[in-house]
Motif scaffolding. Structure first.
Motif, PDB file in Angstrom:
ATOM      1  N   LEU A  55      36.605  34.020  37.162  1.00  0.00           N
ATOM      2  CA  LEU A  55      37.564  32.854  36.580  1.00  0.00           C
ATOM      3  C   LEU A  55      37.247  31.553  37.521  1.00  0.00           C
ATOM      4  CD1 LEU A  55      40.576  34.821  35.637  1.00  0.00           C
ATOM      5  CD2 LEU A  55      39.126  33.664  34.006  1.00  0.00           C
ATOM      6  N   HIS A  56      37.054  31.774  38.757  1.00  0.00           N
ATOM      7  CA  HIS A  56      37.137  30.413  39.511  1.00  0.00           C
ATOM      8  C   HIS A  56      35.633  29.944  39.366  1.00  0.00           C
ATOM      9  CE1 HIS A  56      40.451  31.925  42.475  1.00  0.00           C
ATOM     10  NE2 HIS A  56      40.639  31.888  41.301  1.00  0.00           N
ATOM     11  N   ARG A  57      34.563  30.851  39.088  1.00  0.00           N
ATOM     12  CA  ARG A  57      33.422  30.349  38.886  1.00  0.00           C
ATOM     13  C   ARG A  57      33.018  29.523  37.473  1.00  0.00           C
ATOM     14  NH1 ARG A  57      29.489  32.874  36.942  1.00  0.00           N
ATOM     15  NH2 ARG A  57      30.636  34.951  37.142  1.00  0.00           N
ATOM     16  N   GLY A  82      45.572  35.190  34.545  1.00  0.00           N
ATOM     17  CA  GLY A  82      44.595  36.084  35.063  1.00  0.00           C
ATOM     18  C   GLY A  82      44.887  37.561  34.482  1.00  0.00           C
ATOM     19  N   ARG A 110      27.403  43.560  33.354  1.00  0.00           N
ATOM     20  CA  ARG A 110      26.924  42.519  34.112  1.00  0.00           C
ATOM     21  C   ARG A 110      26.629  41.260  33.696  1.00  0.00           C
ATOM     22  NH1 ARG A 110      21.936  43.692  37.652  1.00  0.00           N
ATOM     23  NH2 ARG A 110      22.776  45.795  37.494  1.00  0.00           N
ATOM     24  N   PRO A 144      28.898  40.934  39.336  1.00  0.00           N
ATOM     25  CA  PRO A 144      30.036  40.769  39.809  1.00  0.00           C
ATOM     26  C   PRO A 144      30.679  41.759  40.716  1.00  0.00           C
ATOM     27  CG  PRO A 144      30.079  41.735  37.458  1.00  0.00           C
ATOM     28  CD  PRO A 144      28.762  41.466  37.841  1.00  0.00           C
ATOM     29  N   LEU A 163      36.522  42.003  48.595  1.00  0.00           N
ATOM     30  CA  LEU A 163      37.098  41.113  47.583  1.00  0.00           C
ATOM     31  C   LEU A 163      36.741  39.729  48.395  1.00  0.00           C
ATOM     32  CD1 LEU A 163      39.237  41.374  45.074  1.00  0.00           C
ATOM     33  CD2 LEU A 163      41.057  40.957  46.870  1.00  0.00           C
ATOM     34  N   THR A 223      24.731  35.650  34.044  1.00  0.00           N
ATOM     35  CA  THR A 223      25.916  35.684  35.298  1.00  0.00           C
ATOM     36  C   THR A 223      25.288  36.540  36.342  1.00  0.00           C
ATOM     37  OG1 THR A 223      26.701  37.658  33.829  1.00  0.00           O
ATOM     38  CG2 THR A 223      27.731  35.552  33.669  1.00  0.00           C
ATOM     39  N   PHE A 282      34.549  36.268  46.620  1.00  0.00           N
ATOM     40  CA  PHE A 282      35.309  34.982  46.441  1.00  0.00           C
ATOM     41  C   PHE A 282      34.499  33.694  47.174  1.00  0.00           C
ATOM     42  CE2 PHE A 282      39.072  34.795  44.006  1.00  0.00           C
ATOM     43  CZ  PHE A 282      39.621  36.038  44.135  1.00  0.00           C
ATOM     44  N   ASP A 296      31.215  37.286  31.736  1.00  0.00           N
ATOM     45  CA  ASP A 296      31.355  35.822  31.480  1.00  0.00           C
ATOM     46  C   ASP A 296      31.610  35.750  29.844  1.00  0.00           C
ATOM     47  OD1 ASP A 296      29.510  33.644  33.616  1.00  0.00           O
ATOM     48  OD2 ASP A 296      30.791  35.297  33.817  1.00  0.00           O
ATOM     49  N   TYR A 323      39.137  37.676  39.054  1.00  0.00           N
ATOM     50  CA  TYR A 323      39.322  36.164  39.752  1.00  0.00           C
ATOM     51  C   TYR A 323      38.271  35.402  40.216  1.00  0.00           C
ATOM     52  CZ  TYR A 323      44.185  37.642  38.804  1.00  0.00           C
ATOM     53  OH  TYR A 323      45.148  37.962  37.963  1.00  0.00           O
ATOM     54  N   PRO A 324      37.216  35.911  40.962  1.00  0.00           N
ATOM     55  CA  PRO A 324      35.951  35.264  41.192  1.00  0.00           C
ATOM     56  C   PRO A 324      35.338  34.649  40.047  1.00  0.00           C
ATOM     57  CG  PRO A 324      36.251  37.304  42.604  1.00  0.00           C
ATOM     58  CD  PRO A 324      37.259  37.390  41.544  1.00  0.00           C
ATOM     59  N   GLN A 347      37.932  45.165  37.544  1.00  0.00           N
ATOM     60  CA  GLN A 347      38.882  44.879  38.663  1.00  0.00           C
ATOM     61  C   GLN A 347      39.323  43.395  38.875  1.00  0.00           C
ATOM     62  OE1 GLN A 347      36.800  46.894  41.661  1.00  0.00           O
ATOM     63  NE2 GLN A 347      38.340  48.204  41.816  1.00  0.00           N
ATOM     64  N   ALA A 348      40.319  43.202  39.564  1.00  0.00           N
ATOM     65  CA  ALA A 348      40.829  42.060  39.953  1.00  0.00           C
ATOM     66  C   ALA A 348      39.846  41.298  41.020  1.00  0.00           C
ATOM     67  CB  ALA A 348      42.245  41.926  40.792  1.00  0.00           C
ATOM     68  N   GLY A 349      39.177  42.160  41.688  1.00  0.00           N
ATOM     69  CA  GLY A 349      38.159  41.485  42.812  1.00  0.00           C
ATOM     70  C   GLY A 349      37.108  41.115  41.880  1.00  0.00           C
ATOM     71  N   THR A 350      36.801  41.261  40.631  1.00  0.00           N
ATOM     72  CA  THR A 350      35.686  40.886  39.921  1.00  0.00           C
ATOM     73  C   THR A 350      35.978  39.761  39.038  1.00  0.00           C
ATOM     74  OG1 THR A 350      34.909  43.144  39.754  1.00  0.00           O
ATOM     75  CG2 THR A 350      33.973  41.636  38.079  1.00  0.00           C
TER      76      THR A 350
END
Lengths: 429, 117
Positions: free
Chosen positions: B54-56, B28, B10, A109, A66, A106, A70, B14, B51-52, B46-49
């Motif tokens: 979104l930040h990007r 989120g 992939r 991910p 994770l 992109t 980030f 976005d 949130y990053p 997944q959250a791990g995908t």
């Protein structure tokens, strides 16, 4: 209980994240919100609190993975890779394929496990040289490097020399405040335009964490990249724990222990150091540290003797049996003065001994480096002499130390030579 | 319907996120839910995908965020920026053309053999 688990997870995540405190707490808040919502939903589906927590955390995935997703750097690298892939494919593209690439803006991910295991910097290296090994392996076999004819010999390829030169460049500014070690190295890497890769597996096995925060602020001096690297290593893991080796155009960071498994032969031309050195007679040997220091500060004139006699000393079971080769006693200007040596000797075997200049130099080298020698220590290093050339088999970090030592000796010798030319400057003993 | 594999997603995640935000600001978790619903279950991110991602998108100035504490809990809301709206439209068009092109190319494959299970 559930709240605790999650907070623990968040703090673990925080350890991995390479952002400042404010950013970290923002992400924590966001993930906390997400988790709460997810818990509510799972519980409304009938799961118990514990089950819901377990499920939700499982969905979040591995904390380190994770965190990797980030980090800012990961983003940068991924973008670069994607851009490069785009350029590569343009040549072969029809209009439709061009359109496809245009849409594939992109980056991935989800990084697969292999990529997560490597550092972000590795990805750049992969792109730059696609035929090179994706996973650098530690070289166990000794490789022979031919030396140059003057000065301390160095490695073979232009790569090696080039990297060493870049390592010698002064850094613009160094102002790290609680920056993870990995990031400081990325910064340095960018400054000198040399890839820095990490032997992740060995580092993990040694318990060295690349996320250790480092603080290093140099306001008034500009240090070389090599020095900066050593400094951040020290701050992150203590002295002598981490080192690097130069491989095929990049810098490879390893635990010192691992790096020392990897030895190579280098040839050092020390004829200049041995020139004008006179044979002296001394008695026995001693393990005194002071003698070593004294010798190092005033080398010429102290070296003496023949190899034969030296062997006699060893046979007699003199203090040579100890770990560190002893020094030769108090050196003086010009011919040796056995009388002065009496003070520094702890001699059980006190008969006159001749030691050749090169033997003495070898002993100095061994004394001034770590316990990595086969002949009187627990290492793999060997050092032999051939016609004024030292053939040394050692790990890269030790070669570096040896070069430094020889340079110091040379400088001192030069300094003394200058003094000798000006008689007034001669100190009196 | 089968879930979309990450390979296929992939390139387009976005775009999916932008499209989901076109309808209005979301936080989120809600974005994840909307993706799932709008895709009729084919998209599960997944959250791990997410949130990053979104930040990007925020770094790219395609979306912006703000914190809201009215519910008592700190919550981060995202919405499209004008640039985001523009990008969404551009990409949507591109994808449409791409999809049409690909459909046309694959038509003979689809009609010639029985539909795969």
């Amino acid at each position: 209980m559930s709240q605790q688990e999650f907070e623990l997870y968040l703090s673990l995540l925080g350890r991995f994240l390479r952002l400042n405190a404010a950013q970290r707490s923002e992400i924590a808040d966001e993930l906390r919100d997400h988790l709460e919502e997810r818990l509510d939903e799972l519980k409304s589906q009938g799961l118990s609190q514990d089950e819901a927590v377990r499920q939700a955390l499982h969905e979040f995935g591995d904390a380190s993975e994770l965190a990797t997703h980030f980090t800012q750097l990961a983003k940068l690298r991924r973008r670069r890779i994607l851009m490069r892939s785009m350029y590569a494919s343009v040549g072969a593209a029809t209009a439709v394929i061009l359109l496809m690439w245009g849409m594939m803006r992109t980056p991935e991910p989800l990084l697969n496990q292999d990529v997560v295991a490597q550092s972000e910097v590795t990805e750049v290296a992969q792109v730059k040289s696609p035929d090179a090994d994706a996973f650098p392996t530690v070289n166990e076999s000794a490789d022979v490097k031919a030396g140059q004819s003057d000065g301390p010999a160095t490695g073979t390829s232009d790569h090696q020399a080039e990297i060493e030169k870049k390592l010698a460049t002064k850094l613009d500014k160094v102002d790290f405040i609680d920056i993870p070690l990995r990031d400081t190295l990325v910064y340095i890497s960018e400054q000198i335009q040399v890839d820095i890769l990490f032997d992740e597996r060995s580092l993990k096995e040694s318990g060295v964490t690349l996320d250790e925060p480092v603080t290093l602020s140099l306001q008034h001096t500009q240090v070389s990249a090599a020095t900066a690297i050593e400094l951040v290593f020290e701050r992150a893991a203590g002295t002598g724990v981490l080192t690097y080796k130069i491989r095929d155009g990049f810098i490879y960071v390893q635990p010192t222990a691992t790096s020392r498994d990897d030895v190579s032969i280098e040839i050092y031309n020390v004829r200049d150091l041995l020139e004008g050195v006179e044979t002296t007679i001394r008695e026995g040997e001693t393990l005194s540290e002071d003698s070593v220091d004294a010798l190092l500060s005033r080398l010429p004139g102290a070296l003496a003797g023949s190899p034969l006699a030296a062997r006699d000393v060893r046979k007699a079971g003199g203090p040579m049996a100890g770990r560190r080769a002893g020094a030769m006693g108090r050196p003086g200007m010009g011919a040796g003065r056995p009388g002065a040596m009496a003070g520094v000797m702890a001699s059980s075997s006190s008969y006159p001994v001749e030691v050749s200049p090169v033997e003495s130099l070898i002993r100095v080298i061994i004394a001034a480096t770590d316990d990595t020698w086969a002949k009187n220590g627990s290492g793999n290093g060997t050092i032999e002499e051939f016609d004024g050339l030292l053939v040394i088999r050692q790990s890269e970090d030790q070669h570096r130390e040896i070069k430094k030592l020889l340079d110091m000796l040379r400088e001192t010798k030069r300094g003394i030579a200058t003094e000798q030319r000006e008689p007034e400057a001669l100190p009196s003993y | 319907m089968e879930k979309l594999g990450s390979e296929l997603m992939r390139g387009s995640l976005d775009l999916m996120v932008l499209s989901v935000l076109a309808a209005g600001p979301k936080y989120g978790y809600l974005i994840g839910q909307s993706l799932h619903e709008a895709s009729r279950g084919m998209v599960d991110v997944q959250a791990g995908t997410m949130y990053p991602l979104l930040h990007r998108l925020e770094d790219d100035k395609l979306i912006r965020s703000r914190w809201d504490e009215s519910t008592g809990r700190r919550r981060k809301w995202y919405e499209l920026t004008p640039a985001g709206h523009k990008r969404l439209k551009q990409q949507a068009n591109q994808w449409y053309q791409y999809a049409q092109c690909l459909t046309k190319m694959l038509q003979p494959v689809l009609s010639a053999s029985p539909e795969p299970a």
